[in-house]
Motif scaffolding. Structure first.
Motif, short mmCIF file in Angstrom:
data_model
loop_
_atom_site.label_atom_id
_atom_site.label_comp_id
_atom_site.label_asym_id
_atom_site.label_seq_id
_atom_site.Cartn_x
_atom_site.Cartn_y
_atom_site.Cartn_z
N THR A 1 7.75 8.53 0.02
CA THR A 1 7.25 7.24 -0.45
C THR A 1 8.23 6.16 -0.02
O THR A 1 9.43 6.30 -0.23
CB THR A 1 7.11 7.24 -1.99
OG1 THR A 1 6.23 8.28 -2.37
CG2 THR A 1 6.57 5.91 -2.48
N GLU B 1 0.03 -3.10 -4.62
CA GLU B 1 -0.70 -3.31 -5.86
C GLU B 1 -1.89 -4.22 -5.56
O GLU B 1 -1.75 -5.24 -4.89
CB GLU B 1 0.21 -3.96 -6.89
CG GLU B 1 -0.42 -4.14 -8.24
CD GLU B 1 0.55 -4.72 -9.26
OE1 GLU B 1 0.07 -5.42 -10.17
OE2 GLU B 1 1.77 -4.49 -9.14
N ASP C 1 5.59 -3.99 -2.23
CA ASP C 1 7.01 -3.68 -2.38
C ASP C 1 7.44 -2.83 -1.19
O ASP C 1 6.88 -1.75 -0.97
CB ASP C 1 7.24 -2.91 -3.69
CG ASP C 1 8.71 -2.59 -3.91
OD1 ASP C 1 9.57 -3.43 -3.57
OD2 ASP C 1 9.00 -1.48 -4.41
N SER D 1 -5.79 -1.21 -8.38
CA SER D 1 -4.87 -0.09 -8.56
C SER D 1 -3.51 -0.36 -7.93
O SER D 1 -3.31 -1.37 -7.26
CB SER D 1 -5.46 1.17 -7.94
OG SER D 1 -5.52 1.04 -6.54
N VAL D 2 -2.60 0.59 -8.13
CA VAL D 2 -1.31 0.60 -7.45
C VAL D 2 -1.27 1.86 -6.60
O VAL D 2 -1.59 2.95 -7.09
CB VAL D 2 -0.14 0.60 -8.46
CG1 VAL D 2 1.19 0.72 -7.74
CG2 VAL D 2 -0.18 -0.65 -9.33
N SER D 3 -0.92 1.72 -5.33
CA SER D 3 -0.88 2.88 -4.42
C SER D 3 0.47 2.97 -3.74
O SER D 3 1.03 1.96 -3.31
CB SER D 3 -1.96 2.73 -3.34
OG SER D 3 -3.23 2.79 -3.92
N ASP D 4 0.99 4.19 -3.66
CA ASP D 4 2.22 4.43 -2.93
C ASP D 4 1.96 4.37 -1.43
O ASP D 4 0.87 4.69 -0.96
CB ASP D 4 2.79 5.82 -3.26
CG ASP D 4 3.40 5.88 -4.65
OD1 ASP D 4 3.86 4.83 -5.16
OD2 ASP D 4 3.41 6.98 -5.24
N LEU D 5 2.99 3.99 -0.69
CA LEU D 5 2.96 4.01 0.77
C LEU D 5 3.78 5.22 1.21
O LEU D 5 4.88 5.44 0.70
CB LEU D 5 3.59 2.73 1.33
CG LEU D 5 2.88 1.44 0.97
CD1 LEU D 5 3.76 0.24 1.29
CD2 LEU D 5 1.55 1.35 1.70
N TYR D 6 3.26 6.01 2.16
CA TYR D 6 3.94 7.21 2.62
C TYR D 6 4.38 7.05 4.07
O TYR D 6 3.58 6.66 4.92
CB TYR D 6 3.02 8.43 2.48
CG TYR D 6 2.67 8.70 1.04
CD1 TYR D 6 3.56 9.39 0.21
CD2 TYR D 6 1.49 8.24 0.49
CE1 TYR D 6 3.26 9.61 -1.12
CE2 TYR D 6 1.18 8.46 -0.84
CZ TYR D 6 2.07 9.15 -1.64
OH TYR D 6 1.77 9.36 -2.96
N GLU E 1 5.12 0.37 -2.24
CA GLU E 1 3.83 0.42 -2.91
C GLU E 1 3.06 -0.86 -2.69
O GLU E 1 3.62 -1.91 -2.38
CB GLU E 1 3.97 0.73 -4.40
CG GLU E 1 4.64 -0.34 -5.21
CD GLU E 1 4.79 0.04 -6.68
OE1 GLU E 1 4.82 1.24 -7.01
OE2 GLU E 1 4.88 -0.89 -7.49
#
Length: 128
Positions: free
Chosen positions: A58, A63, A45, A67-72, A61
């Motif tokens: 953020t 997936e 996303d 897991s699901v991980s945020d992008l920074y 993200e």
């Protein structure tokens, strides 16, 4: 062992940033280490072009089957392009995280926006 191209800059959150092109735009993606930790990526996303972002915010993200991980966001600036192909083919993050798997292109808010990022050696120490 993860690939860490020396010409890129990195964050402790496992994003990479290219050097600015002749228009001052940088490309952002996730590292080889990050994609290995995530496993098979099944969904990405990303924000729309034209979105302004702050460093550390953020911006999307990823997936995976694990897991699901945020992008920074590594730098403050404006997103000028989003990699729609990676949204359509999220596996490209696993196959080519430093090439076809790039995420967004950003016009940094300032010339020194990249100064706080890690070099390849610093990132290697971070993930060791």
């Amino acid at each position: 062992m993860s690939s860490i191209p020396p010409e890129l800059s990195y964050t402790a959150e496992h994003e990479w940033v290219s050097a600015p092109d002749d228009q001052g735009v940088v490309t952002v993606g996730i590292t080889d280490h990050a994609q290995q930790e995530l496993g098979d990526v099944v969904y990405v996303d990303l924000p729309d072009a034209g979105t302004s972002v702050a460093a550390g915010e953020t911006f999307g993200e990823v997936e995976s089957t694990k897991s699901v991980s945020d992008l920074y966001m590594p730098v403050e600036g404006e997103i000028v392009e989003t990699n729609d192909a990676v949204a359509d083919e999220p596996g490209s993050l696993n196959e080519d995280p430093y090439g076809a798997g790039w995420l967004v292109k950003i016009r940094p808010a300032s010339a020194d926006a990249l100064n706080h990022l890690l070099d390849a050696e610093g990132y290697a120490a971070e993930i060791a």
